[in-house]
Design an enzyme around this catalytic site. Structure first.
Site, PDB file in Angstrom:
ATOM      1  CE  LYS A  35      39.191  80.299  -1.061  1.00 20.97           C
ATOM      2  NZ  LYS A  35      40.658  80.523  -0.922  1.00 20.97           N
ATOM      3  CD1 TRP A  36      42.311  72.216  -0.401  1.00 23.41           C
ATOM      4  CD2 TRP A  36      43.475  71.827   1.463  1.00 23.41           C
ATOM      5  NE1 TRP A  36      41.916  70.996   0.078  1.00 23.41           N
ATOM      6  CE2 TRP A  36      42.617  70.735   1.232  1.00 23.41           C
ATOM      7  CE3 TRP A  36      44.303  71.806   2.586  1.00 23.41           C
ATOM      8  CZ2 TRP A  36      42.562  69.629   2.067  1.00 23.41           C
ATOM      9  CZ3 TRP A  36      44.258  70.715   3.428  1.00 23.41           C
ATOM     10  CH2 TRP A  36      43.395  69.645   3.170  1.00 23.41           C
TER      11      TRP A  36
END
Length: 355
Positions: A35-36
């Site tokens: 999850k950036w």
């Protein structure tokens, strides 16, 4: 326009779960990815009337981000030769090799109204785009295809791209995803996302799962209270939109330094609601036996600014305790801040707890 789907597209969203699951509902297979911590963005590359390529970058709320990231527009034009619609994340990478991490502050500063400033920041803090889903390629829409197909096509499309364009890695191993949750935090990542392998792309639906290092929420700033000293902002009042589109108060965030309290007065001044005489519109908070003598008045603000807060748990439809300010979210539209984003614990009988 030659694209097979209408753009801009509302991105597929995620709901929070407390831990990395082994499988999805009814044992469905999952694909995990990092999850950036950046700006969610859907990029569409299309043909212009002269046969060249045009590039547009849409935010999560379909706000155009194109003008803020000219280096990404240039990269897409240079590395693509046909139309496509790609879902991904815009990030800024900072630090020396071996100690590089994501820089949210540098990224948030990229949203600036002055063209000269945009050009300067594009050179000083260049952004990168990390692709993780493919919605269309050429004349083919992939919205109805399962994620496994979309991912395979995305891998082929991005096989030869070079920085600042990247392909996000994936795994179907939940144990590896759990290790990512711990290890990738040191690089500034936000957690792990799980997607149903056989599910089509569902614009605007919270069908994915997200596992973060903490409970956070994006909330609309709807008012502020003056500090008990009489100067500066003492607390910010927050709201979320319910299923009927009504903005409801959910609590507040405080604990600002003396200097920051004064700065917030100036920052929020353009949002203050005013009456016909130009005076701030005031509201009055609820009182109880513990706050009967406390000043609960507040200055109303137009609901146009979003902030991310950390919270521990909900009590009914409100934060149980004061939420902690994390950062402003200039990439978020207020209307996208809904109760749906909150983690809802599974029901559990108190008798079982006490037994």
């Amino acid at each position: 326009m030659t694209l097979p789907i209408a753009v801009p597209v509302d991105p597929m969203l995620a709901k929070a779960v407390p831990a990395v699951p082994d499988t999805g509902p009814k044992g469905a297979a999952l694909s995990f990815e990092p999850k950036w911590d950046g700006f969610r963005a859907i990029v569409w590359i299309d043909r212009d009337p002269d046969g060249g390529l045009t590039v547009e970058i849409g935010s999560r709320g379909s706000k155009l981000l194109t003008r803020y990231f000219p280096e990404l527009v240039e990269a897409f034009r240079a590395q693509f030769s046909s139309p496509a619609v790609i879902d991904g994340e815009i990030v800024v990478r900072r630090g020396e090799p071996g100690a590089e991490r994501l820089d949210w502050e540098a990224l948030s500063q990229r949203i600036h109204p002055a063209a000269s400033r945009v050009t300067k920041l594009a050179e000083e803090t260049p952004a990168a785009f990390i692709g993780f889903d493919l919605l269309a390629e050429g004349e083919r829409s992939l919205l109805g295809e399962p994620f496994s197909v979309r991912r395979a096509e995305l891998e082929k499309l991005l096989a030869a791209v070079e920085a600042p364009l990247h392909l996000s890695q994936v795994t179907t191993d939940p144990d590896l995803a759990r290790s990512w949750l711990v290890e990738f935090e040191g690089a500034g990542l936000d957690g792990v996302v799980a997607k149903l392998v056989d599910e089509p792309y569902l614009p605007g639906k919270r069908s994915m799962l997200k596992i973060k290092h903490e409970r956070t929420a994006d909330a609309v700033v709807i008012a502020y209270r003056i500090h008990k000293s009489g100067t500066g902002v003492g607390s910010l009042l927050l709201g979320l939109y319910d299923a009927d589109g009504e903005l409801r108060g959910v609590g507040g965030s405080s604990a600002f330094s003396d200097a920051r309290r004064l700065e917030l007065i100036d920052e929020l001044a353009p949002l203050v609601e005013r009456d016909e005489n130009g005076d701030p519109v005031m509201g009055e908070g609820d009182r109880n036996r513990f706050s009967s003598s406390k000043d609960t008045s507040f200055v109303k603000l137009r609901p146009e600014r979003v902030m991310e807060v950390r919270y521990d748990q909900m009590e009914g439809s409100r934060f149980r305790h004061t939420a902690q300010f994390l950062r402003w979210r200039p990439d978020r539209e207020p209307r996208s801040c809904t109760f749906e984003q909150l983690e809802v614990p599974a029901a559990y009988d108190l008798s079982d707890v006490l037994a």
